[in-house]
Every structure is written in C-alpha cells, then in structure tokens.
Design an enzyme around this catalytic site. Structure first.
Site, mmCIF file in Angstrom:
data_model
loop_
_atom_site.group_PDB
_atom_site.id
_atom_site.type_symbol
_atom_site.label_atom_id
_atom_site.label_comp_id
_atom_site.label_asym_id
_atom_site.label_seq_id
_atom_site.Cartn_x
_atom_site.Cartn_y
_atom_site.Cartn_z
ATOM 1 C CG ASP A 291 5.887 2.463 0.392
ATOM 2 O OD1 ASP A 291 4.656 2.686 0.284
ATOM 3 O OD2 ASP A 291 6.598 2.180 -0.585
ATOM 4 C CG HIS A 292 0.673 5.179 2.304
ATOM 5 N ND1 HIS A 292 1.352 6.177 1.654
ATOM 6 C CD2 HIS A 292 -0.381 4.867 1.507
ATOM 7 C CE1 HIS A 292 0.740 6.462 0.529
ATOM 8 N NE2 HIS A 292 -0.313 5.682 0.407
ATOM 9 C CG HIS B 150 3.642 4.034 -3.183
ATOM 10 N ND1 HIS B 150 4.080 3.990 -1.877
ATOM 11 C CD2 HIS B 150 3.097 5.270 -3.347
ATOM 12 C CE1 HIS B 150 3.800 5.144 -1.283
ATOM 13 N NE2 HIS B 150 3.212 5.924 -2.146
#
Length: 493
Positions: free
Chosen positions: A183-184, A246
């Site tokens: 999950d950047h 996110h």
C-alpha cells in the site's frame, strides 16, 4: 517469522512481473536507481524484467534508462546501472517459462553473488497473482538457499470472498511472512510520521482520546480524472480504489493504541484491533453514514473539464462513484463518540492528502465574547503534495484579542533533506525483511468486511448517486453529513 536483516546493503535479485508496464517505468526503476545511488543496496543485485513483449536485454535497458532520465533531474553512470537489468519474455500460464526463468536466476545468483535471495514483484493484472505464485513454487523458483518474498500490488480482490480466494491461492505457495501486500500510502514519509508524532511527543499523546478530540478528518483529493483508467475504474470506483486500503490504513494508524514494541507484529496487532472496533454499517444505514458522488463537467484553472460519463471506456449511464465521503465510528474506550470523517475523490479543486485533528473547545474562553465563534485548535498532518505539520493556536496578536495563528513545520525547511519516494522505501523494507509498512491479511479481510455492505447497498440502489462539478471539493451532501454533527469540513489549503 520475519527476520529483519542487519545488513546495510541487502542483496537480492528483483523479478518484476509486468516490467513493460506503467508502474515499473514510473515508480520501480527510479526507486531501484535511488537505492543504489543512496548506497542502500550495493552492486550485488540484479533486476529481471518479465513481460509478454519480445524484447531483448538492450531494448529493456534502454527503457530503464529512459525511465531514470525522465524521473531524475540528474542521473549518472546509467550504463553501469542498467547492466544489472535483464529481460525475459514470458507466458504466465506456461510452466516452461518458469523453468527458463529459474535457469536465468540461478545464473545471475552466481554472477552477482546474491545468495539465492529473491523478490518477486507482481506489477500486473491481479487475475494472474494466484497463477504466478503457485507456479513459482511448483517450478522451483522459491527453492533456494536464500529467502523468497512476493510483493503484491492492490487491488487484493474486489470483495471479501474474492480476496479470500486469492489469499488461499497465494498461501499455497508462500507463507504469510513471505507475502508483502503493498500500500504505497504506507511508504509515504508523513504517514509513517503519524506514529512518531503520536508516540514521541508528550504534547499530543495525553490528549489523543475522546476527552480532548472533537473529530478527525482525512482528505485525499485529486485534480485529475480517471484519464486512461476508465475500464479499470468502472469495476472499482473510489470505495474499492481508495477507502478499502489507503483511507482505512490511515484511520488505523491514527486510532491505534501504543504498541508494546516498535516491531512488525506489535504494530500490526494494534492496527487490527482498530479495524475490529470499527462500527459496522448495515446496508440500510449506509445512506446515513456515506455519500457517493460522480464528477460532472466543470472548470479548473480556466480549463473546461468533461464529466466522468464522457471519459473513455466509461458507460454512458455509469453508476460508479468517483467520490466517497463517510463517517466512521470506533467503538472502543479511547474513541467512543469521536467521528472519523473521510473523503476522497477525483476532479476536485486541489490535489491534497491531509489529516486534520480538531481538538475540543475549552469550557470557557475569556478572550471571546459570548456567541462569538472560537477558532478551534487544529493539528494538521500534511502528507502530500507538501509534507509537514501545522498547528493552529489562538494567541494575542497586534495588541488586540486572541487571534488564530499557524505554526508550520515543513520538510522543505530542512536543507538537503531527501524524503524517499514511497516505493523506494517499501522496496528497501522488503529486501530487509521488514513488513511493518505492508498490509497483513487480517487487515485486508477486516477492511473488506467493513466495505462490502456499503458496496452492496449502492449496488442495490439504497443510496443515491449524486454529482459534483469538476473543480469543486465534492457534493453538497458531503457537507450535510458533517452538519448533522455540528461540524464542517476544514479547508485543505
């Protein structure tokens, strides 16, 4: 069990499935370059690009070189860097392709002395994740003297049943400690700073509860539309694309209890507790807690913008949401009664990801007359585009009454600071075996369990799809969501 290596320069072969795609070119190649340039990994590394195109090594290396020169203001010794890159034409369903790949990796292990350490990065369509994972094991690519880790991009399924099926397929080949669900957002510097701000400052941690905090707002807005991702977005929407991963990850970091130790298992354990404590929203309640919107035509910076339904590969009568706002409640001792408001959308007025913590008013403010609005104390965590924190306080100013002022701390204030790009940080963590900033299966499952009833209610038409003009901050119904609690969205600029 994850073992975080103490090596300053971890060594490995990075195999990128989907190496001819956009993610590899925009993010992965520049991130690997910066790791080498910043002396995080040594010359004992190789990168194998896997794709369907019949490229040669030279064609692949030219593509990598173009990527670096586009992403970096200055680049040097590119020929030496790209000489570590190899290309392997590949059919993900053909066992022979895996055997040929294994022979290449074994040869590169000897050339670069990588000791059998391998990172398999799946930067491609998720329908192939299970097939690739199982073939990697069946054809012996994980049977080395070193370690093997698989990195998986979102989406991890499109609902809980599909995520469970995918997880089962991958777990047949890799154990949980070898699976790195990326999950950047968790690689962003200021997202990682949430824990530091909370747990290393006596100013905040004693106040971080329902006695002193009125509400917490998380905004992630984009000025761009769906661009060329219409086909993907029609099957996703903002709820699956942003909220399930996110947004809920940021809620978990903001609401978690202090971990016993700063290690992967303890931090994950506290995040899981938050997700378990999220108050479930039934299908009939969704309209009272969530707003969905879709951008219509509008204007931004003098430019006329088209509606979502006029984008390429979008249905003329699409019911896909490009905006979601919601009120989340966490039923535990610390957060009972404190709403967590989230909103995320495309084609909005500003590109910004920010967290706003609004503190409660003091019982009586001597510097404001009865009936006057007292500006709230706010802690704002700026995640992007500008990183830093802002504290809103009331002070005496110009010899008059109390006035609000901002105390700003920005990463841009520090000379020479080089905030690592999210993928750079996460790739390095993976090579070191540190899974703290990756998503555990329990987090994925709990997130889908929370989101699925919302998605199902929208599918059944139990909540209206509203519209908002491109270039605005979303539909007016999202404002009403907060007004019902006598709150309002706080500015993102």
């Amino acid at each position: 069990m994850n073992v975080i290596t103490q090596e300053k320069h971890p060594k490995a072969i990075i195999v990128i499935f989907g190496a001819t795609g956009d993610l590899a070119k925009r993010k992965l190649f520049p991130s690997i370059y910066r790791l080498v340039e910043n002396n995080k990994i040594s010359q004992e590394f190789a990168v194998v690009g896997v794709g369907r195109r019949p490229w040669s090594n030279d064609e692949f290396r030219n593509n990598v070189s173009d990527s670096i020169q586009t992403a970096m203001k200055e680049s040097k010794e590119l020929d030496d860097f790209t000489s570590h890159f190899y290309y392997h034409p590949f059919d993900v369903t053909n066992p022979t392709s895996y055997l040929e790949l294994n022979n290449l990796l074994n040869n590169l292990d000897g050339t670069y002395e990588t000791e059998g350490n391998r990172v398999f990065f799946l930067a491609m369509a998720p329908e192939f994740f299970g097939t690739i994972a199982q073939n990697l094991k069946k054809q012996g690519l994980t049977a080395t003297n070193g370690w093997s880790r698989i990195v998986i991009e979102k989406p991890f399924g499109h609902d809980l049943p599909s995520a469970q099926k995918l997880n089962q397929e991958i777990r047949e080949a890799f154990n949980e400690d070898q699976i790195y669900r990326i999950d950047h957002y968790l690689g962003k510097e200021m997202v990682q700073n949430i824990e530091v701000i909370r747990f290393s400052n006596a100013l905040f941690e004693p106040l971080w509860n329902n006695r002193y905090i009125s509400n917490i707002q998380i905004t992630s807005s984009e000025t761009l539309g769906v661009e060329d991702r219409g086909r993907y977005y029609e099957n996703s929407g903002a709820l699956r694309d942003m909220v399930q991963n996110h947004m809920l990850q940021m809620v978990a970091l903001l609401a978690m209890e202090p971990p016993i130790k700063l290690n992967t298992n303890e931090i994950r354990s506290e995040k899981v507790k938050v997700l378990r404590a999220l108050r479930a929203v039934s299908e009939d309640e969704v309209k009272d807690y969530f707003i969905r919107g879709q951008y219509s035509n509008g204007e931004l910076d003098g430019k006329q913008l088209i509606a979502y339904r006029d984008e390429n590969n979008v249905d003329d009568d699409s019911q896909t949401e490009t905006y979601v706002a919601g009120k989340l409640l966490i039923d535990n001792f610390r957060w009972a009664g404190v709403p967590f408001y989230i909103r995320t959308g495309k084609r909005m007025a500003a590109k910004s990801t920010k967290i706003v913590v609004q503190f409660k008013d003091i019982p009586m403010n001597l510097y404001y007359k009865k009936g006057e609005t007292v500006p709230p104390n706010l802690l704002i965590i700026n995640i992007q585009p500008d990183e830093g924190i802002t504290l809103h306080l009331n002070v005496k100013k110009d010899g008059g009454n109390s006035k609000p002022v901002k105390l700003d701390l920005s990463n841009n204030f520090f000379d020479g600071i080089n905030t690592p790009e999210a993928y750079e940080k996460l790739l390095y963590d993976c090579m070191r075996g540190d899974a703290t900033n990756f998503t555990h299966w329990d987090e994925v499952a709990l997130s889908w369990s929370f989101v699925d009833p919302i998605s199902e209610a929208w599918k059944k038409g139990k909540a209206e799809l509203t519209t908002y003009p491109s270039g605005s901050m979303g539909p007016k119904e999202a404002d009403e969501l907060l007004k019902d609690d006598d709150n309002e969205w706080l500015p993102v600029n």
